[in-house]
Scaffold this active site. Structure first.
Site, PDB file in Angstrom:
ATOM      1  N   CYS A   1       0.858  -1.134  -0.055  1.00  0.00           N
ATOM      2  CA  CYS A   1      -0.093  -0.058  -0.004  1.00  0.00           C
ATOM      3  C   CYS A   1       0.866   1.179   0.092  1.00  0.00           C
ATOM      4  O   CYS A   1       2.124   1.165   0.543  1.00  0.00           O
ATOM      5  CB  CYS A   1      -0.948   0.236   1.223  1.00  0.00           C
ATOM      6  SG  CYS A   1      -1.842  -1.355   1.339  1.00  0.00           S
TER       7      CYS A   1
ATOM      8  N   ARG B   1       3.545  -0.202  -5.034  1.00  0.00           N
ATOM      9  CA  ARG B   1       3.281  -0.693  -3.734  1.00  0.00           C
ATOM     10  C   ARG B   1       2.179  -1.393  -3.779  1.00  0.00           C
ATOM     11  O   ARG B   1       2.008  -1.961  -2.375  1.00  0.00           O
ATOM     12  CB  ARG B   1       3.552   0.280  -2.612  1.00  0.00           C
ATOM     13  CG  ARG B   1       4.758   1.329  -2.666  1.00  0.00           C
ATOM     14  CD  ARG B   1       4.564   2.289  -1.526  1.00  0.00           C
ATOM     15  NE  ARG B   1       4.660   1.779  -0.246  1.00  0.00           N
ATOM     16  CZ  ARG B   1       5.652   1.441   0.580  1.00  0.00           C
ATOM     17  NH1 ARG B   1       6.859   1.940   0.004  1.00  0.00           N
ATOM     18  NH2 ARG B   1       5.428   1.026   1.556  1.00  0.00           N
TER      19      ARG B   1
ATOM     20  N   TRP C   1      -2.849  -2.668  -1.618  1.00  0.00           N
ATOM     21  CA  TRP C   1      -2.489  -4.084  -1.813  1.00  0.00           C
ATOM     22  C   TRP C   1      -3.236  -4.878  -0.830  1.00  0.00           C
ATOM     23  O   TRP C   1      -2.853  -4.566   0.552  1.00  0.00           O
ATOM     24  CB  TRP C   1      -0.968  -4.365  -1.557  1.00  0.00           C
ATOM     25  CG  TRP C   1      -0.543  -5.443  -1.715  1.00  0.00           C
ATOM     26  CD1 TRP C   1      -0.233  -6.367  -3.318  1.00  0.00           C
ATOM     27  CD2 TRP C   1      -0.192  -6.862  -1.088  1.00  0.00           C
ATOM     28  NE1 TRP C   1       0.265  -7.609  -3.411  1.00  0.00           N
ATOM     29  CE2 TRP C   1       0.200  -7.901  -1.801  1.00  0.00           C
ATOM     30  CE3 TRP C   1      -0.341  -6.962   0.287  1.00  0.00           C
ATOM     31  CZ2 TRP C   1       0.544  -9.184  -1.286  1.00  0.00           C
ATOM     32  CZ3 TRP C   1      -0.010  -8.122   0.462  1.00  0.00           C
ATOM     33  CH2 TRP C   1       0.360  -9.163   0.064  1.00  0.00           C
TER      34      TRP C   1
ATOM     35  N   ASN D   1      -1.268   2.297   5.571  1.00  0.00           N
ATOM     36  CA  ASN D   1      -0.608   1.182   5.035  1.00  0.00           C
ATOM     37  C   ASN D   1       0.113   0.403   6.285  1.00  0.00           C
ATOM     38  O   ASN D   1       0.845   1.107   7.062  1.00  0.00           O
ATOM     39  CB  ASN D   1       0.745   1.769   4.333  1.00  0.00           C
ATOM     40  CG  ASN D   1       1.793   0.764   4.186  1.00  0.00           C
ATOM     41  OD1 ASN D   1       1.400  -0.245   3.868  1.00  0.00           O
ATOM     42  ND2 ASN D   1       2.947   1.293   4.118  1.00  0.00           N
ATOM     43  N   GLY D   2      -0.270  -0.736   6.351  1.00  0.00           N
ATOM     44  CA  GLY D   2       0.223  -1.549   7.559  1.00  0.00           C
ATOM     45  C   GLY D   2      -0.959  -2.323   7.946  1.00  0.00           C
ATOM     46  O   GLY D   2      -2.022  -2.502   7.140  1.00  0.00           O
TER      47      GLY D   2
ATOM     48  N   GLU E   1      17.602 -16.837 -10.015  1.00  0.00           N
ATOM     49  CA  GLU E   1      17.154 -15.175 -10.395  1.00  0.00           C
ATOM     50  C   GLU E   1      16.342 -15.145 -11.682  1.00  0.00           C
ATOM     51  O   GLU E   1      15.309 -14.478 -11.719  1.00  0.00           O
ATOM     52  CB  GLU E   1      18.343 -14.164 -10.170  1.00  0.00           C
ATOM     53  CG  GLU E   1      17.820 -12.841 -10.451  1.00  0.00           C
ATOM     54  CD  GLU E   1      16.856 -12.124  -9.720  1.00  0.00           C
ATOM     55  OE1 GLU E   1      16.298 -12.583  -8.712  1.00  0.00           O
ATOM     56  OE2 GLU E   1      16.266 -11.186 -10.131  1.00  0.00           O
TER      57      GLU E   1
ATOM     58  N   LYS F   1      12.486 -14.173 -12.243  1.00  0.00           N
ATOM     59  CA  LYS F   1      11.969 -12.999 -13.234  1.00  0.00           C
ATOM     60  C   LYS F   1      11.030 -13.457 -14.078  1.00  0.00           C
ATOM     61  O   LYS F   1       9.833 -12.738 -14.165  1.00  0.00           O
ATOM     62  CB  LYS F   1      13.226 -12.351 -13.817  1.00  0.00           C
ATOM     63  CG  LYS F   1      14.126 -11.604 -13.225  1.00  0.00           C
ATOM     64  CD  LYS F   1      13.962  -9.998 -12.855  1.00  0.00           C
ATOM     65  CE  LYS F   1      13.202 -10.156 -11.570  1.00  0.00           C
ATOM     66  NZ  LYS F   1      14.006  -9.872 -10.489  1.00  0.00           N
TER      67      LYS F   1
ATOM     68  N   GLU G   1       7.705 -14.050 -12.309  1.00  0.00           N
ATOM     69  CA  GLU G   1       6.882 -12.893 -11.467  1.00  0.00           C
ATOM     70  C   GLU G   1       6.258 -12.048 -12.500  1.00  0.00           C
ATOM     71  O   GLU G   1       5.218 -11.380 -12.313  1.00  0.00           O
ATOM     72  CB  GLU G   1       7.579 -12.304 -10.528  1.00  0.00           C
ATOM     73  CG  GLU G   1       8.823 -11.469 -11.105  1.00  0.00           C
ATOM     74  CD  GLU G   1       9.488 -10.706  -9.944  1.00  0.00           C
ATOM     75  OE1 GLU G   1       8.874 -10.291  -9.192  1.00  0.00           O
ATOM     76  OE2 GLU G   1      10.718 -10.472 -10.150  1.00  0.00           O
TER      77      GLU G   1
ATOM     78  N   HIS H   1      18.981 -35.741 -10.425  1.00  0.00           N
ATOM     79  CA  HIS H   1      18.410 -36.108  -9.080  1.00  0.00           C
ATOM     80  C   HIS H   1      16.746 -35.846  -8.972  1.00  0.00           C
ATOM     81  O   HIS H   1      16.129 -35.918  -7.886  1.00  0.00           O
ATOM     82  CB  HIS H   1      19.152 -35.542  -7.804  1.00  0.00           C
ATOM     83  CG  HIS H   1      20.311 -36.035  -7.574  1.00  0.00           C
ATOM     84  ND1 HIS H   1      20.837 -37.000  -7.163  1.00  0.00           N
ATOM     85  CD2 HIS H   1      21.545 -35.093  -7.739  1.00  0.00           C
ATOM     86  CE1 HIS H   1      22.265 -36.873  -7.068  1.00  0.00           C
ATOM     87  NE2 HIS H   1      22.584 -35.918  -7.482  1.00  0.00           N
TER      88      HIS H   1
ATOM     89  N   LYS I   1       5.854  -3.954  -4.640  1.00  0.00           N
ATOM     90  CA  LYS I   1       7.219  -3.830  -4.655  1.00  0.00           C
ATOM     91  C   LYS I   1       7.653  -4.101  -3.327  1.00  0.00           C
ATOM     92  O   LYS I   1       9.109  -4.690  -3.122  1.00  0.00           O
ATOM     93  CB  LYS I   1       7.629  -2.400  -5.120  1.00  0.00           C
ATOM     94  CG  LYS I   1       8.877  -1.872  -5.357  1.00  0.00           C
ATOM     95  CD  LYS I   1       9.598  -2.345  -6.487  1.00  0.00           C
ATOM     96  CE  LYS I   1      10.986  -1.934  -6.570  1.00  0.00           C
ATOM     97  NZ  LYS I   1      11.875  -3.010  -7.586  1.00  0.00           N
TER      98      LYS I   1
HETATM   99  O1  M6R Z   1      12.961  -4.445  -0.969  1.00  0.00           O
HETATM  100  P1  M6R Z   1      13.587  -5.765  -0.644  1.00  0.00           P
HETATM  101  O2  M6R Z   1      14.829  -6.167  -1.750  1.00  0.00           O
HETATM  102  O3  M6R Z   1      13.821  -6.258   0.497  1.00  0.00           O
HETATM  103  O4  M6R Z   1      12.478  -6.835  -1.638  1.00  0.00           O
HETATM  104  C1  M6R Z   1      12.773  -8.298  -1.561  1.00  0.00           C
HETATM  105  C2  M6R Z   1      11.721  -8.789  -2.408  1.00  0.00           C
HETATM  106  O5  M6R Z   1      10.523  -8.608  -2.030  1.00  0.00           O
HETATM  107  C3  M6R Z   1      11.962  -8.460  -3.897  1.00  0.00           C
HETATM  108  O6  M6R Z   1      13.650  -8.737  -4.165  1.00  0.00           O
HETATM  109  C4  M6R Z   1      11.116  -9.339  -4.848  1.00  0.00           C
HETATM  110  O7  M6R Z   1      11.213 -10.658  -4.760  1.00  0.00           O
HETATM  111  C5  M6R Z   1      10.929  -9.008  -6.338  1.00  0.00           C
HETATM  112  N1  M6R Z   1       9.858  -8.650  -6.787  1.00  0.00           N
HETATM  113  C6  M6R Z   1      11.666  -9.507  -7.159  1.00  0.00           C
HETATM  114  O8  M6R Z   1      11.820  -8.917  -8.498  1.00  0.00           O
END
Ligand code: M6R
Length: 609
Positions: free
Chosen positions: A2, A27, A74, A98-99, A482, A486, A489, A505, A604
């Site tokens: 949020c 956010r 969110w 937010n929270g 990674e 990517k 997501e 395995h 984010k």
């Molecule tokens: O702000 P942060 O780096 O702590 O965030 C961690 C994860 O939430 C963040 O890396 C998330 O996995 C991204 N969407 C990846 O692209």
């Protein structure tokens, strides 16, 4: 999760709020809303869905008031809907939040018994009712907020308006970020810096427990005890243009292409070529502490965790100190064995990730020293750690982390170099070689980016694949993770990252002629073994996309597609390998027409557990 904004001043309030929400939409984007004054009354416009839906709802409507609050959601408590969208208003009090309010159910029961009627499923709505209750009892707006906050358990960043008082915007913070922008005759609040950058670069960063009272003339901040405190404004040197798309179709693509610049900014002033050492002046490590370090813990979530996994290889190689890389949400629940002579390094773009923050608190509680690697200045992690090293990636707006990952790898490289030099495990000459190579990296990244058309063609070729495997070994294994993250997501294609040696395995059972396998096959001491893995895939008719060292004809002959990665040290290769994997995910997503910058269900910064 949020985003909240607030404004008090002479500009067109609704426009400032909507523009601010655009820069905060990363956010959360389940619904959006604003509350503004018009003819002395608080008007609320809120709508399920992305901000564009709210803009459509508002259309050409104008409001004459000079104060307002806004929210992009969110969803946590209550599904995305118009009713659950913020702001929430009870009596004279409108709130954005937010929270998470943990004791909202018990408070709701009490308030209901006093006649309050609720119209949403959210935890937030109780805040407006609670404050309104105290306003009705005759307390001033500020007192009513303070008393209400004493009764609330949980986390919050709040923006609050009071009908009947157009000279009052109240902000409060506990465990959710909140900044105040200081303009000339106007003030702003926001969950993050970017929404305020077009108006001012002078900020007050609110601390936990603080409440701020904003009018068009001044800002007063009160601490948790209710005493007024004087806060030193801080100047942020990000420019508003950094938070614009700059002609790119998506923020993510822009941020991928910004990586060479981000790396240059991150290493600037941090290298002593003469001494063959890194200069981390922001970390005034006591050399005697460095010599006593027993273990280093690298803690993070998501993409930042993959940086931690690379960091483990770097630190163990350069410093010979045992390193544990762990996920924030796992670390603290296993009663970690950590104490005085251990160093905990948290890695986070936002500096607000709840699980990472909780890990830092746990480690500090047990007596460890804490260092934060963060991108967002004055974020919670940055403030709570004993030391902080900032990545200078600039604002990252795309939900998928890209340039901040590259800069995290650079900082981990510098940290490993610094400790290795301090411990005498790296000689000056070795340090010089590492620095020389690091300085070449931005140029090599530019080279890598030139492969974007080739990567786009590969994305098109495999667009209909339902699953991908990513294989890597050693320091390249985290990059396989990674790459898979990517793809998942942003394109919603299932992908798994595996250490190449593990394929036999289990995952080998998945391989058939439909299955693309991305193999990170650059030359290093496990190269031959990775070649064997490629053979095993080909023997089962899998499709291989290899990332290989320049002119590696042997690999090129064996695989379906090959992307050549410029030559550098194995310890720096992960930075280069990441780029084609980011581009592959990006083009797959773009060709599929997904919402690249705001993928479904994500936010984010994940400020809830
Ligand atoms: O702000 P942060 O780096 O702590 O965030 C961690 C994860 O939430 C963040 O890396 C998330 O996995 C991204 N969407 C990846 O692209």
């Amino acid at each position: 999760m949020c985003g909240i904004v607030g404004y008090i001043g002479p500009r067109e309030t609704a426009k400032v709020l909507i523009d601010g929400l655009k820069r905060l939409e990363y956010r959360g984007y389940d619904s959006a809303g604003i509350a503004v004054f018009h003819r002395g009354k608080i008007e609320i416009r809120r709508k399920e869905g992305k901000l564009t839906k709210l803009e459509e709802l508002i259309g050409g409507e104008t409001f004459d008031g000079n104060v307002g609050i806004g929210h992009t959601r969110w969803a946590t408590h209550g599904r995305p809907s118009d009713e659950n969208a913020h702001p929430h208003k009870a009596g004279k009090v409108a709130v954005v939040h937010n929270g998470i309010i943990e004791n909202y159910l018990s408070l709701k029961e009490i308030l209901k018994s006093k006649g309050h009627v609720f119209t949403s499923e959210t935890d937030t709505e109780i805040i407006s009712h609670l404050i309104d209750e105290f306003v009705q009892e005759g307390y001033s707006s500020l007192e009513a907020v303070k008393i209400a906050l004493e009764k609330i358990k949980g986390s919050y960043a709040l923006g609050i308006l009071f009908e009947g008082d157009e000279e009052c915007l109240i902000a409060a913070r506990k465990e959710s970020p909140l900044v105040i922008g200081l303009g000339k005759g106007e003030y702003f609040i926001a969950s993050d810096v970017p929404p305020i950058l077009p108006y001012t670069r002078d900020f007050i960063f609110m601390e936990d427990g603080e409440v701020a009272l904003l009018s068009s003339k001044e800002v007063k901040v009160f601490d948790a005890k209710g005493d007024e405190v004087s806060k030193e404004p801080k100047r942020v040197n990000w420019s508003p243009l950094m938070a614009e798309k700059g002609g790119y179709k998506h923020f993510m693509l822009k941020e991928i292409f910004e990586q060479p610049r981000a790396v240059i900014d991150t290493i600037r002033g941090r290298l002593s070529e003469e001494k063959g050492d890194a200069v981390l002046e922001d970390v005034d490590f006591d050399p005697t502490f460095l010599k006593k370090i027993r273990r280093i813990f690298l803690i993070a979530c998501g993409t930042s965790y993959h940086a931690a996994l690379v960091g483990k290889f770097l630190i163990e190689e350069f410093c010979r100190i045992p390193v544990e890389a762990d996920i924030g949400s796992e670390f603290r629940y296993r009663d970690p064995i950590i104490g005085e002579n251990d160093l905990l390094v948290t890695i986070s773009q936002s500096g607000e990730t709840a699980d990472t923050l909780a890990a830092l608190r746990e480690a500090k509680r047990k007596g460890a020293k804490a260092l934060a690697i963060c991108n967002v200045v004055e974020s919670s992690l940055a403030r709570e750690a004993d030391h902080v090293i900032y990545t200078h990636a600039g604002p990252e707006i795309g939900v998928a982390s890209t340039k901040t990952f590259a800069t995290q790898l650079v900082i981990l490289f510098l940290l490993a170099l610094r400790i290795g030099r301090e411990l005498g495990l790296l000689s000056k000459e070795e340090g010089k070689v590492l620095i020389e190579e690091l300085v070449r990296v931005p140029h090599l990244m530019e080279e890598m980016l030139k492969a974007s058309n080739q990567v786009a063609k590969i994305a098109r070729k495999y667009l209909h694949a339902r699953d991908f495997l990513y294989l890597g070994r050693g320091i390249n294994y985290p990059i396989a993770l990674e790459g898979a993250l990517k793809l998942k997501e942003i394109s919603y294609v299932h992908a798994e990252g595996y250490p190449a040696g593990e394929m036999k395995h289990g995952p080998i059972a998945l391989i058939d002629r439909e299955m693309p396998i991305v193999v990170l096959a650059t030359k290093n001491d496990v190269y031959e073994k990775v070649i064997s893995n490629i053979e095993e895939v080909k023997a089962r008719e899998g499709k291989v996309i290899a990332l290989a060292s320049p002119s590696d004809r042997e690999v090129a002959k064996k695989v379906d597609d090959v992307i050549f990665i410029p030559e550098t040290l194995p310890s720096l290769t992960p930075i280069l390998l990441t780029i084609p994997l980011q581009l592959l995910a990006y083009y797959m997503a773009d060709f599929k027409g997904t919402d690249v910058d705001q993928p479904r269900n994500l936010a984010k910064s994940v400020t809830v557990e």
